[in-house]
Design a protein around this motif. Sequence first.
Motif, PDB file in Angstrom:
ATOM      1  N   GLU A 126       0.860  -1.177   0.000  1.00 19.64           N
ATOM      2  CA  GLU A 126       0.000   0.000   0.000  1.00 19.64           C
ATOM      3  C   GLU A 126       0.899   1.231   0.000  1.00 19.64           C
ATOM      4  O   GLU A 126       1.845   1.322   0.777  1.00 19.64           O
ATOM      5  N   PHE A 127       0.598   2.166  -0.894  1.00 22.97           N
ATOM      6  CA  PHE A 127       1.326   3.430  -0.959  1.00 22.97           C
ATOM      7  C   PHE A 127       0.368   4.543  -0.541  1.00 22.97           C
ATOM      8  O   PHE A 127      -0.692   4.706  -1.148  1.00 22.97           O
ATOM      9  N   GLY A 133      -1.284  15.166  -1.382  1.00 29.97           N
ATOM     10  CA  GLY A 133      -2.446  15.518  -2.193  1.00 29.97           C
ATOM     11  C   GLY A 133      -2.896  14.392  -3.101  1.00 29.97           C
ATOM     12  O   GLY A 133      -3.741  14.591  -3.971  1.00 29.97           O
ATOM     13  N   GLY A 134      -2.343  13.211  -2.907  1.00 24.43           N
ATOM     14  CA  GLY A 134      -2.719  12.054  -3.717  1.00 24.43           C
ATOM     15  C   GLY A 134      -3.624  11.118  -2.941  1.00 24.43           C
ATOM     16  O   GLY A 134      -4.234  11.498  -1.940  1.00 24.43           O
ATOM     17  N   GLU A 135      -3.690   9.898  -3.410  1.00 23.39           N
ATOM     18  CA  GLU A 135      -4.554   8.883  -2.820  1.00 23.39           C
ATOM     19  C   GLU A 135      -3.733   7.786  -2.159  1.00 23.39           C
ATOM     20  O   GLU A 135      -2.504   7.755  -2.276  1.00 23.39           O
ATOM     21  N   VAL A 136      -4.428   6.867  -1.532  1.00 22.42           N
ATOM     22  CA  VAL A 136      -3.822   5.636  -1.040  1.00 22.42           C
ATOM     23  C   VAL A 136      -4.042   4.592  -2.129  1.00 22.42           C
ATOM     24  O   VAL A 136      -5.170   4.361  -2.550  1.00 22.42           O
ATOM     25  N   LEU A 137      -2.947   3.981  -2.596  1.00 15.36           N
ATOM     26  CA  LEU A 137      -3.016   3.001  -3.672  1.00 15.36           C
ATOM     27  C   LEU A 137      -2.614   1.632  -3.146  1.00 15.36           C
ATOM     28  O   LEU A 137      -1.619   1.511  -2.423  1.00 15.36           O
ATOM     29  N   ASN A 138      -3.372   0.612  -3.512  1.00 12.41           N
ATOM     30  CA  ASN A 138      -3.119  -0.753  -3.054  1.00 12.41           C
ATOM     31  C   ASN A 138      -2.833  -1.656  -4.241  1.00 12.41           C
ATOM     32  O   ASN A 138      -3.507  -1.576  -5.265  1.00 12.41           O
ATOM     33  N   PHE A 139      -1.836  -2.532  -4.064  1.00 15.30           N
ATOM     34  CA  PHE A 139      -1.471  -3.489  -5.097  1.00 15.30           C
ATOM     35  C   PHE A 139      -1.317  -4.861  -4.455  1.00 15.30           C
ATOM     36  O   PHE A 139      -0.761  -4.991  -3.371  1.00 15.30           O
ATOM     37  N   LYS A 140      -1.802  -5.882  -5.147  1.00 15.64           N
ATOM     38  CA  LYS A 140      -1.663  -7.260  -4.691  1.00 15.64           C
ATOM     39  C   LYS A 140      -0.784  -8.008  -5.679  1.00 15.64           C
ATOM     40  O   LYS A 140      -0.892  -7.805  -6.888  1.00 15.64           O
ATOM     41  N   LYS A 141       0.057  -8.869  -5.142  1.00 19.58           N
ATOM     42  CA  LYS A 141       0.981  -9.607  -5.997  1.00 19.58           C
ATOM     43  C   LYS A 141       0.232 -10.407  -7.055  1.00 19.58           C
ATOM     44  O   LYS A 141       0.653 -10.429  -8.213  1.00 19.58           O
ATOM     45  N   ASN A 142      -0.881 -11.014  -6.676  1.00 23.53           N
ATOM     46  CA  ASN A 142      -1.598 -11.848  -7.650  1.00 23.53           C
ATOM     47  C   ASN A 142      -2.186 -11.027  -8.804  1.00 23.53           C
ATOM     48  O   ASN A 142      -2.530 -11.575  -9.828  1.00 23.53           O
ATOM     49  N   GLU A 143      -2.280  -9.699  -8.659  1.00 27.01           N
ATOM     50  CA  GLU A 143      -2.724  -8.852  -9.766  1.00 27.01           C
ATOM     51  C   GLU A 143      -1.624  -8.682 -10.810  1.00 27.01           C
ATOM     52  O   GLU A 143      -1.898  -8.322 -11.947  1.00 27.01           O
ATOM     53  N   PHE A 144      -0.385  -8.906 -10.406  1.00 27.76           N
ATOM     54  CA  PHE A 144       0.748  -8.734 -11.305  1.00 27.76           C
ATOM     55  C   PHE A 144       1.167 -10.036 -11.970  1.00 27.76           C
ATOM     56  O   PHE A 144       1.870 -10.033 -12.951  1.00 27.76           O
TER      57      PHE A 144
END
Length: 151
Positions: A126-127, A133-144
């Motif tokens: 999670e970033f 001024g940005g958002e919280v972005l989430n990434f999952k390994k299985n999406e890649f």
Amino acid sequence: MKNLIKILSATIVALVLIGCNNENISVNNKSEEITKIDTEKLSSLSGSLVGNNSDMIKLVNNLPGNIYFDKLELYTEKEPYGMKVTYSKNGISDKKINEFIKDYKDLSYKNAREMFILVSNLGYVEFDFSDLGGEVLNFKKNEFVSEKCEW
């Protein structure tokens, strides 16, 4: 008493000299903004684990956006293991932040991809760019993961 002062002075000098050791991967390289992923430089972190706080900090400090990096939280109590990277202004000018925030989503995707490649047990990242001024972005390994991509 004089001997104690000499011993303490020698110890302090030794610690300073040890701390000045230059590594290829920096632990806290906020003075130099990284704009591109240097896979050769990061290759020493291949096979790192989420539970290794030192390696995770080295990784984040050597990815684009490093000068905005503020805090790292590791989630290792249950699988999938993850991490949260929080970015903040860190005294950087609003003009520079506004330039950076234009491409932060693309940068996050690329950084997440690199993290999943290097950190074998990383399941999600999670970033948090909310301070910039940005958002919280989430990434999952299985999406890649795809048929053409090997981890």
